[in-house]
Write an enzyme that holds these catalytic residues in place. Structure first.
Site, short mmCIF file in Angstrom:
data_model
loop_
_atom_site.label_atom_id
_atom_site.label_comp_id
_atom_site.label_asym_id
_atom_site.label_seq_id
_atom_site.Cartn_x
_atom_site.Cartn_y
_atom_site.Cartn_z
CB SER A 65 -0.96 -0.05 1.19
OG SER A 65 -2.03 -0.97 1.28
CE1 TYR A 66 5.49 5.27 3.02
CE2 TYR A 66 6.79 4.63 1.06
CZ TYR A 66 6.55 5.44 2.13
OH TYR A 66 7.18 6.70 2.50
CD GLU A 67 5.85 -0.04 -1.36
OE1 GLU A 67 6.76 0.13 -0.65
OE2 GLU A 67 4.73 -0.67 -1.32
CB CYS A 89 -5.89 -4.51 2.52
SG CYS A 89 -6.54 -4.96 4.12
CB VAL A 90 -3.08 -0.48 6.05
CG1 VAL A 90 -1.97 -0.63 6.97
CG2 VAL A 90 -2.33 -0.03 4.71
CB ILE A 91 -4.67 -5.56 8.79
CG1 ILE A 91 -5.47 -5.94 7.45
CG2 ILE A 91 -5.23 -6.19 10.07
CD1 ILE A 91 -5.48 -7.23 7.02
CB THR A 95 4.41 -1.54 16.02
OG1 THR A 95 4.11 -1.65 14.53
CG2 THR A 95 5.14 -2.68 16.35
CG HIS A 97 4.34 -0.38 10.01
ND1 HIS A 97 3.57 -1.14 9.35
CD2 HIS A 97 5.25 -0.29 9.18
CE1 HIS A 97 4.24 -1.21 8.04
NE2 HIS A 97 5.07 -0.60 7.98
CG PHE A 122 -7.76 6.57 0.25
CD1 PHE A 122 -6.55 6.43 0.14
CD2 PHE A 122 -8.57 5.88 1.04
CE1 PHE A 122 -5.94 6.03 1.25
CE2 PHE A 122 -7.99 5.20 2.64
CZ PHE A 122 -6.62 5.33 2.33
#
Length: 164
Positions: A65-67, A89-91, A95, A97, A122
């Site tokens: 996802s960062y890219e 998707c970021v779960i 941390t 992060h 988005f």
């Protein structure tokens, strides 16, 4: 009605418009593929349902996802298209992060859209659990990939109509 009881991908109250003449690129993260694959399928199939031609839909895979922002930037720098859909998707983990990645992706997508004056959508799930993500990737809450495609079509029409 509480969202935990509702399919959130209901478009019956709006007119989406045709995608026949639109050129749309879907940039999709490979990370969390069990979630991003059905999101991609939902977006792709919805574009086809609205009349998009297969040759006018490009799919570009990026590592995570960062890219997504960088992928959208590369696409818009090298190709004339009407909209980009970013799918990821970021779960939440243990941390911070999660917070840093979500913030960077949201800002990056917005900045690329403003840089090129093109709709960059988005379509990134930011959930607490894998279960929540799957519920939004074709599960009981619908498919957020379809929602991203609806947004891309609507925003492309707005953008094109103002240029005309």
């Amino acid at each position: 009605m509480a969202t935990n009881l509702k399919n959130l991908s209901d478009f019956s109250h709006i007119t989406v418009g045709s995608a026949v003449d639109l050129h749309i690129t879907i940039v999709v993260a490979q990370w969390n593929a069990q979630v991003t694959a059905p999101l991609l399928e939902g977006a792709y199939n919805y574009l086809l349902k609205q009349g998009a031609l297969e040759e006018n839909i490009q799919v570009v895979q990026v590592p995570g996802s960062y890219e997504l922002s960088s992928g959208a930037d590369i696409v818009l720098r090298n190709k004339q298209i009407d909209a980009v859909i970013c799918i990821g998707c970021v779960i939440q983990g243990d941390t911070p992060h999660f917070t840093f990645i979500c913030d960077a992706v949201a800002n990056g997508v917005t900045n690329v859209s403003l840089k090129y004056n093109k709709p960059v959508i988005f379509g990134v799930l930011t959930t607490n659990t894998l279960e929540q993500a799957l519920e939004r990737a074709g599960g009981k809450h619908g498919n957020k990939g379809e929602e991203a495609a609806v947004t891309a079509i609507q925003m492309a029409h707005i953008s094109n109509s103002i240029k005309a």
